[in-house]
Design a protein around this motif. Structure first.
Motif, PDB file in Angstrom:
ATOM      1  N   PHE A 141       1.045  -0.906  -0.123  1.00 27.78           N
ATOM      2  CA  PHE A 141      -0.196  -0.015   0.410  1.00 27.78           C
ATOM      3  C   PHE A 141       0.663   1.169  -0.135  1.00 27.78           C
ATOM      4  O   PHE A 141       0.189   2.349  -0.670  1.00 27.78           O
ATOM      5  N   GLU A 142       2.242   1.688  -0.144  1.00 24.39           N
ATOM      6  CA  GLU A 142       2.976   2.898   0.539  1.00 24.39           C
ATOM      7  C   GLU A 142       3.326   2.684  -0.529  1.00 24.39           C
ATOM      8  O   GLU A 142       3.410   3.805  -0.590  1.00 24.39           O
ATOM      9  N   MET A 187       1.103   9.363  -6.037  1.00 24.44           N
ATOM     10  CA  MET A 187       1.898  10.368  -5.417  1.00 24.44           C
ATOM     11  C   MET A 187       2.281  10.920  -6.796  1.00 24.44           C
ATOM     12  O   MET A 187       2.620  12.457  -7.850  1.00 24.44           O
ATOM     13  N   LYS A 188       3.155   9.960  -7.771  1.00 21.64           N
ATOM     14  CA  LYS A 188       4.231  10.407  -9.141  1.00 21.64           C
ATOM     15  C   LYS A 188       2.747  10.905 -10.642  1.00 21.64           C
ATOM     16  O   LYS A 188       2.749  11.108 -11.136  1.00 21.64           O
ATOM     17  N   THR A 189       1.159  10.556  -9.693  1.00 19.99           N
ATOM     18  CA  THR A 189       0.265  10.271 -11.552  1.00 19.99           C
ATOM     19  C   THR A 189      -0.660  11.346 -11.064  1.00 19.99           C
ATOM     20  O   THR A 189      -1.678  11.290 -11.384  1.00 19.99           O
ATOM     21  N   GLY A 190      -0.136  12.211  -9.257  1.00 19.45           N
ATOM     22  CA  GLY A 190      -1.171  13.980  -8.966  1.00 19.45           C
ATOM     23  C   GLY A 190      -2.315  12.950  -8.933  1.00 19.45           C
ATOM     24  O   GLY A 190      -2.691  14.143  -9.312  1.00 19.45           O
ATOM     25  N   MET A 191      -2.442  12.284  -7.725  1.00 19.33           N
ATOM     26  CA  MET A 191      -3.513  12.142  -7.431  1.00 19.33           C
ATOM     27  C   MET A 191      -3.286  11.774  -5.813  1.00 19.33           C
ATOM     28  O   MET A 191      -3.463  10.391  -5.044  1.00 19.33           O
ATOM     29  N   PRO A 192      -3.421  12.974  -4.701  1.00 21.53           N
ATOM     30  CA  PRO A 192      -3.050  12.684  -3.908  1.00 21.53           C
ATOM     31  C   PRO A 192      -3.642  12.718  -2.560  1.00 21.53           C
ATOM     32  O   PRO A 192      -3.278  11.596  -1.917  1.00 21.53           O
ATOM     33  N   GLN A 193      -5.132  12.645  -3.026  1.00 23.90           N
ATOM     34  CA  GLN A 193      -6.592  11.726  -2.182  1.00 23.90           C
ATOM     35  C   GLN A 193      -6.017  10.429  -1.711  1.00 23.90           C
ATOM     36  O   GLN A 193      -6.475   9.709  -0.878  1.00 23.90           O
ATOM     37  N   GLN A 194      -6.058  10.018  -3.061  1.00 22.92           N
ATOM     38  CA  GLN A 194      -5.545   8.046  -2.993  1.00 22.92           C
ATOM     39  C   GLN A 194      -4.133   8.038  -2.809  1.00 22.92           C
ATOM     40  O   GLN A 194      -4.946   6.960  -2.098  1.00 22.92           O
ATOM     41  N   ALA A 195      -3.601   8.556  -3.315  1.00 24.51           N
ATOM     42  CA  ALA A 195      -2.488   8.379  -1.915  1.00 24.51           C
ATOM     43  C   ALA A 195      -2.662   8.202  -0.363  1.00 24.51           C
ATOM     44  O   ALA A 195      -2.271   7.294   0.518  1.00 24.51           O
ATOM     45  N   ARG A 233      -2.500   5.862   4.629  1.00 25.95           N
ATOM     46  CA  ARG A 233      -3.033   5.138   5.779  1.00 25.95           C
ATOM     47  C   ARG A 233      -3.098   3.676   5.476  1.00 25.95           C
ATOM     48  O   ARG A 233      -2.772   3.783   7.539  1.00 25.95           O
ATOM     49  N   ARG A 234      -3.708   3.624   5.209  1.00 24.82           N
ATOM     50  CA  ARG A 234      -3.373   1.710   4.875  1.00 24.82           C
ATOM     51  C   ARG A 234      -2.434   1.184   5.089  1.00 24.82           C
ATOM     52  O   ARG A 234      -2.159   0.074   6.674  1.00 24.82           O
TER      53      ARG A 234
END
Length: 365
Positions: free
Chosen positions: A313-314, A321-329, A334-335
């Protein structure tokens, strides 16, 4: 003949008799040693037993008998013989070495270490010092006292870098997770047996781990390239060994040989489709190649394969993060933290030292 003359004659005759007896004992010892060296252990032991029966105070005879009994796989009796020698003469370091060997043969590690330590307090000859240090280091290793083992084996290696001592020293450093220091003794051990798969595996793994901890990019790449050399030799001798092939992929990924890494990880999964770590590393390979959808697909497979593995999950968080999706990251991180909480001083979203796309994941030992 005067009384004084008679006393002098009696003393002279006694000295002659003693000299003759000593000469016979020496001849017996020489024959016993010759028998021992020629592999006639039973004959040597019988001769030595006869000698010490006639002269129970002959320490050297008990010492030689102990070595015969060791070779005859009778370590308990050998221990008794060495202890008798030491009771007569407690100053000889080689007697302590013999006792330590007998205790080692009985897996009595703590007493073997003590006997070797007693010998080291009395040793003068560098060859005997080497033997006692190596023996004590072996005992410390058996007790999993790795710092003490590494200290003694390192000192022994400085006296004489025999391959078995170098290998044991490398293993001690690995147990301490001191991977950079393990490399040099393992390389020395490999010189004696260049195709030894165990040493090749240890070397490649140590270099990959050392590279993962390295902070200087140029040095990191150099370590990965060196690891790749050993991993290729290992895989050539063990092509069907999943762990060996996976190690090759880890080294290739770290060295930036991404096409090779992709081939290797796909091959690992063809050998064993449940290799969860190979899925993570293949995902990281595709991240390094900016093949984002393929990376996500394999990381999702890894999550299904190992749902309690925090690094999966990390890595998914790294991908987002690399693909510009900080919320999903953030959800993925957290998981990961729920599975494996990070100490308060060590929490991070993106690892500061390593590029998550090119840092291979290793399975735990």
């Amino acid at each position: 003949m005067s009384p004084a003359s008679r006393r002098a004659l009696a003393w002279t005759l006694a000295c002659v008799a003693l000299a003759a007896a000593w000469s016979g004992a020496r001849a017996g010892i020489d024959k016993a040693v010759a028998d021992y060296k020629a592999g006639r252990t039973l004959e040597a032991a019988a001769q030595l037993q006869s000698i010490v029966d006639r002269d129970p105070g002959y320490a050297y005879g008990h010492f030689l008998l102990g070595h015969c009994l060791l070779k005859m796989l009778r370590p308990g009796e050998a221990e008794a013989a060495f202890r008798r020698a030491l009771a007569i003469d407690p100053t000889r370091s080689e007697y302590y070495q013999g006792l330590a060997l007998a205790l080692k043969a009985q897996a009595d590690w703590s007493h073997a270490v003590q006997a070797a330590s007693d010998g080291l307090q009395r040793v003068q000859d560098p060859r005997e010092r080497y033997a006692l240090l190596a023996l004590r280091g072996y005992g410390w290793g058996a007790l999993e006292r790795w710092e003490e083992a590494a200290r003694d084996l390192e000192a022994a290696r400085r006296i004489r870098p025999e391959p078995w001592v170098c290998l044991l020293l490398g293993k001690a450093y690995v147990a301490l997770q001191d991977f950079p220091d393990a490399v040099a003794p393992l390389q020395q051990a490999l010189q004696a047996t260049p195709d030894d798969p165990l040493i090749l595996k240890l070397l490649a793994d140590c270099l990959v781990r050392a590279a993962g901890d390295e902070t200087i990019p140029e040095r990191k790449r150099t370590l990965y390239v060196e690891a790749l050399t050993y991993a290729q030799r290992l895989a050539a001798t063990r092509p069907d060994d999943v762990d060996a092939v996976h190690l090759l992929g880890r080294a290739a990924l770290g060295a930036g040989q991404l096409a090779q890494a992709e081939r290797v990880f796909l091959h690992v999964l063809s050998l064993d489709p449940r290799q969860c770590y190979a899925m993570v590393n293949l995902g990281r390979t595709y991240m390094a190649l900016a093949r984002w959808s393929e990376a996500e697909a394999y990381l999702r497979q890894a999550a299904a394969c190992a749902p309690r593995l925090a690094v999966v999950f990390e890595t998914i968080g790294d991908l987002y993060m690399k693909t510009g999706m900080p919320q999903q990251a953030a959800v993925a991180y957290r998981r990961a933290e729920e599975i494996e909480p990070v100490p308060p001083t060590g929490r991070r979203l993106v690892r500061p030292r390593d590029d998550p796309a090119t840092t291979p994941v290793r399975a735990p030992k």
